[in-house]
Scaffold this active site. Structure first.
Site, PDB file in Angstrom:
ATOM      1  N   ARG A   1       0.842  -1.214   0.000  1.00 48.08           N
ATOM      2  CA  ARG A   1       0.000   0.000   0.000  1.00 48.08           C
ATOM      3  C   ARG A   1       0.875   1.261   0.000  1.00 48.08           C
ATOM      4  O   ARG A   1       0.555   2.250   0.667  1.00 48.08           O
ATOM      5  CB  ARG A   1      -0.933   0.029   1.213  1.00 48.08           C
ATOM      6  CG  ARG A   1      -1.953  -1.076   1.252  1.00 48.08           C
ATOM      7  CD  ARG A   1      -2.942  -0.971   0.108  1.00 48.08           C
ATOM      8  NE  ARG A   1      -4.033  -1.920   0.248  1.00 48.08           N
ATOM      9  CZ  ARG A   1      -3.989  -3.176  -0.198  1.00 48.08           C
ATOM     10  NH1 ARG A   1      -2.918  -3.633  -0.822  1.00 48.08           N
ATOM     11  NH2 ARG A   1      -5.023  -3.974  -0.052  1.00 48.08           N
TER      12      ARG A   1
ATOM     13  N   TYR B   1      -5.444 -17.441  -2.485  1.00 45.42           N
ATOM     14  CA  TYR B   1      -6.343 -16.961  -1.442  1.00 45.42           C
ATOM     15  C   TYR B   1      -7.498 -17.953  -1.251  1.00 45.42           C
ATOM     16  O   TYR B   1      -8.113 -18.402  -2.228  1.00 45.42           O
ATOM     17  CB  TYR B   1      -6.885 -15.588  -1.845  1.00 45.42           C
ATOM     18  CG  TYR B   1      -7.701 -14.906  -0.779  1.00 45.42           C
ATOM     19  CD1 TYR B   1      -7.093 -14.110   0.191  1.00 45.42           C
ATOM     20  CD2 TYR B   1      -9.074 -15.050  -0.735  1.00 45.42           C
ATOM     21  CE1 TYR B   1      -7.838 -13.482   1.175  1.00 45.42           C
ATOM     22  CE2 TYR B   1      -9.833 -14.423   0.243  1.00 45.42           C
ATOM     23  CZ  TYR B   1      -9.209 -13.645   1.195  1.00 45.42           C
ATOM     24  OH  TYR B   1      -9.951 -13.024   2.159  1.00 45.42           O
TER      25      TYR B   1
ATOM     26  N   SER C   1     -10.500  -0.893   3.456  1.00 40.34           N
ATOM     27  CA  SER C   1      -9.801  -1.144   4.729  1.00 40.34           C
ATOM     28  C   SER C   1      -9.385   0.200   5.325  1.00 40.34           C
ATOM     29  O   SER C   1      -8.712   0.983   4.659  1.00 40.34           O
ATOM     30  CB  SER C   1      -8.542  -1.966   4.495  1.00 40.34           C
ATOM     31  OG  SER C   1      -8.857  -3.196   3.899  1.00 40.34           O
TER      32      SER C   1
ATOM     33  N   GLU D   1      -4.806   3.191   6.763  1.00 39.33           N
ATOM     34  CA  GLU D   1      -4.503   3.000   5.343  1.00 39.33           C
ATOM     35  C   GLU D   1      -5.165   4.125   4.550  1.00 39.33           C
ATOM     36  O   GLU D   1      -4.645   4.603   3.543  1.00 39.33           O
ATOM     37  CB  GLU D   1      -5.061   1.646   4.903  1.00 39.33           C
ATOM     38  CG  GLU D   1      -4.464   1.127   3.627  1.00 39.33           C
ATOM     39  CD  GLU D   1      -5.485   0.978   2.550  1.00 39.33           C
ATOM     40  OE1 GLU D   1      -5.265   1.538   1.464  1.00 39.33           O
ATOM     41  OE2 GLU D   1      -6.501   0.307   2.770  1.00 39.33           O
TER      42      GLU D   1
END
Ligand code: EPU
Length: 344
Positions: free
Chosen positions: A160, A190, A228, A324
């Protein structure tokens, strides 16, 4: 060239009411030059769709909403090179590449925001990051009025993170060139994707990613949010191991050597914070890493809620969460501590 004051409601997916004193919607490069010639002395804030921003105060910087459009495709022997203008919508790009039979971006489906925003925080989901495809970024340096080309290495991509959050903060992303290799392999590491099996098509992966996101992540068009709210925190591996002794279910991922990444959503969930509310802001009930606007939330509600979440997680696990979402105050970018200090 005149600028107007405008509400930022259409330009932040949290749906918070806040005003910009001077805002211009950018449609072409000539217009950018004209705006720069007239207003280069003003500090700049570039906004795409505002899907990773929290406006904590009215914005006095010049707000440029990037709506530059266009996609150029070049075919080389082993890949497609896509030069995409910064104002294109990310998810529409993903859909378009699949229709055109250029797979690769399917794991990044449904990420809100624009193509221009994608390298800034190196968007990532379900085992894939933008950095894997990014060949070049073209930006306009607001300080000099010059166009600058960045190779992927020069973008300094991290988790990020990129150069565009640091020394190249005052750059507007004109275009991003992605390289989609023709030799395609599904990325199924995942959990919910693994069940598709190795023969999965890009379309199947896309559909599974969309279903997974829709099940867990609130749609900003329905419930305001910015994805997020916190990053997954990195801790030294010894600390992660100690935490895992106390909390055997804690998800821990390997990061750099000697460093581990913890699932912030799990920490917030285990701290019993799902559903916690401050005013109109709340911790999402399905994915605790997302803070949402239940209606009428103010930036103050979101900040106080974020402060409470960070404090509880730190008390319980000794881990300090870092936002974030980027916070924009009256005088430009700010952070949770500064923004909370302004409230008291
Ligand atoms: N978990 C819980 N409770 C929760 C939320 C998560 O126990 O309320 C657990 C999950 O069960 C899982 C772990 O925490 O074991 C991780 O959760 P999840 O797979 O949902 O992903 P995440 O780490 O919370 C990250 C990204 C997302 C991205 C997903 C999928 C960050 C900050 N977030 O979330 O990106 O979509 O992985 O790859 O890295 C974003 O950046 O805005 C974003 C949504």
């Amino acid at each position: 060239m005149s600028l107007t004051a405008a509400s930022l409601i259409p330009y932040n997916t949290f749906g918070l009411e806040q005003n910009a004193e001077q805002l211009v919607v950018l449609h072409d490069r000539q217009q950018l030059l004209e705006v720069w010639q007239a207003y280069s002395s003003m500090p700049l804030l570039v906004v795409g769709e505002g899907s990773n921003l929290l406006f904590t105060a009215p914005v006095s910087s010049l707000v440029i909403v990037n709506r530059l459009k266009g996609i150029k495709v070049t075919e080389v022997e082993d890949a497609w090179l896509l030069e995409i203008a910064g104002g294109e919508n990310w998810h529409q790009l993903v859909c378009w590449t699949l229709v055109e039979n250029m797979p690769g971006l399917e794991n990044l489906a449904l990420i809100p925001g624009t193509v221009g925003a994608s390298p800034i925080q190196n968007i990532g989901a379900y085992g894939v990051e933008l950095a894997q495809f990014c060949q070049q970024v073209e930006s306009f340096d607001w300080r000099t009025g010059q166009v600058h080309q960045w190779t992927a290495a020069e973008c300094e991509f991290g988790y990020r993170d990129s150069v565009f959050k640091h020394q190249a903060r005052e750059h507007l992303i004109l275009s991003v060139t992605l390289r989609l290799p023709k030799a395609w392999q599904p990325v199924l590491g995942y959990g919910p994707l693994a069940k598709l099996g190795g023969s999965a098509t890009a379309q199947q992966v896309f559909e599974q990613v969309c279903a997974t996101r829709q099940a867990k992540l609130p749609d900003p068009a329905v419930l305001g949010n910015a994805g997020s709210f916190f990053k997954n925190p990195k801790v030294v591996t010894a600390q992660a191991q100690a935490l895992q002794l106390a909390w055997p279910q804690l998800p821990v991922f390997a990061a750099e050597p000697g460093v581990s990444k913890l699932a912030a959503g799990w920490l917030i969930d285990k701290a019993g914070l799902k559903g916690t509310r401050v005013g109109g802001a709340g911790v999402h009930t399905e994915q605790a890493l997302v803070l949402v606007n239940h209606g009428g939330a103010t930036a103050e509600d979101v900040l106080r809620l974020a402060g409470r979440v960070r404090e509880r997680v730190e008390q319980l696990f000794g881990v300090r969460l870092e936002p974030e979402v980027r916070m924009i105050g009256a005088a430009g970018e700010t952070n949770l501590d500064e923004a909370l200090a302004c409230l008291s």
